[in-house]
Design a protein around this motif. Sequence first.
Motif, PDB file in Angstrom:
ATOM      1  N   LYS A 147       9.177  -1.758   7.700  1.00 53.74           N
ATOM      2  CA  LYS A 147       8.593  -2.030   6.391  1.00 53.74           C
ATOM      3  C   LYS A 147       9.086  -0.963   5.436  1.00 53.74           C
ATOM      4  CE  LYS A 147       4.200  -2.628   4.068  1.00 53.74           C
ATOM      5  NZ  LYS A 147       2.759  -2.651   4.193  1.00 53.74           N
TER       6      LYS A 147
ATOM      7  N   GLU B  23       6.349   1.650   8.583  1.00 53.53           N
ATOM      8  CA  GLU B  23       7.278   2.398   7.730  1.00 53.53           C
ATOM      9  C   GLU B  23       8.090   3.389   8.554  1.00 53.53           C
ATOM     10  OE1 GLU B  23       4.810   4.066   4.669  1.00 53.53           O
ATOM     11  OE2 GLU B  23       4.267   2.077   3.903  1.00 53.53           O
TER      12      GLU B  23
ATOM     13  N   ASP C  75       6.691  -8.860   1.655  1.00 49.07           N
ATOM     14  CA  ASP C  75       6.182  -8.475   2.968  1.00 49.07           C
ATOM     15  C   ASP C  75       5.332  -9.610   3.544  1.00 49.07           C
ATOM     16  OD1 ASP C  75       5.426  -7.120   5.215  1.00 49.07           O
ATOM     17  OD2 ASP C  75       4.005  -5.799   4.202  1.00 49.07           O
TER      18      ASP C  75
ATOM     19  N   ASP D 229       0.464   0.244   8.515  1.00 51.66           N
ATOM     20  CA  ASP D 229       1.533   0.354   7.514  1.00 51.66           C
ATOM     21  C   ASP D 229       2.378   1.602   7.740  1.00 51.66           C
ATOM     22  OD1 ASP D 229       0.949  -2.017   6.238  1.00 51.66           O
ATOM     23  OD2 ASP D 229      -0.144  -1.084   4.577  1.00 51.66           O
TER      24      ASP D 229
END
Length: 183
Positions: free
Chosen positions: A171, A166, A123, A162
Amino acid sequence: MLRDIDSFSERRTIHIAGREYSVKLSQDALLYTETFVGPLEEVFEAQTWSRADIIQLCMALFCSLPSNRIAVRQRRWDKLRPSAAELDELIEERDLPLLSAEILRTALASLPASVSDEEADKDKAVNVMTEGHMRALYVDVLRRPEAEFWQSTKKEIIDRIDCYLEVKGLKQTPVKVKRYADE
């Protein structure tokens, strides 16, 4: 679980002269620390903190108190309560080690978990995210209020970003591994 996203969980208690203060290391507190003590990395690298450093770190944590919200928003650091002079009178020499430990625990609870080198390679976004990037993602992309950004901890901001990445498929969701104790 819902407790994982409860922002109050980032708060910790510090004790000064018999009073308890529920505080967190918000972005406002980080700004205060950088202005009056130095970059957080340098503060943590110091082997010991002086009495003046501890007082300034307490002042930084007081940026998260609701009673100081207006002074912090206006960046009127001299209006924070209790003031540095009042703290200097309240804090006794024998209380400094415990207060240092409470400050450190509060700071560590407010920062995101460290990322392993292997995860960082997967990442690359983690490696290039600066405070400016965090603010842009949080305020401009996620359309969260700027005041909320400043009142949040770095951990809260990173967790929200995050989750957004997602959900958008930008991600991968981390694989959760259950560990069992060997008995």
